[in-house]
Design an enzyme around this catalytic site. Sequence first.
Site: not given
Length: 136
Positions: A80, A106
């Site tokens: 991420e 995200s």
Amino acid sequence: MIRSISQPINKTGTIRILKGLAPEGAVVKVAGVKNLRLEGPARVFECEEDAMAAILKGEIKAVILWLFDTKAKGGPGMREMLAVTGALHGEGLGDKVGLMTDGRFSGATHGLMVGHVAPEAAIGGPIAAVRTVTGS
């Protein structure tokens, strides 16, 4: 508060699907992004740690960062990119530098970010062929 479909907050959705170096698609989050178009030199990194080191040393002069982790191959192990985009934002580059990666992002990711590039570099996707060009 729940808004009526006839009175949306935005006229369009907050993500787009791109093609090109991502024949199977890539995702770009456009919500809150001021510059949807960036042009200029690119710098390529093969891992998040190298990109972070360059950002924190003030070495980023590129407009686009290409970041791919050759170990990424789908989730749940896909990295991420919040730390990288957060560091760019912290260095005052949030609206000046975009990021493209076969990693994931995200809802907390900052700035122009293209992620989930498919196919990933790990399985021979075109993103694996991108390199920094020096001397130009």
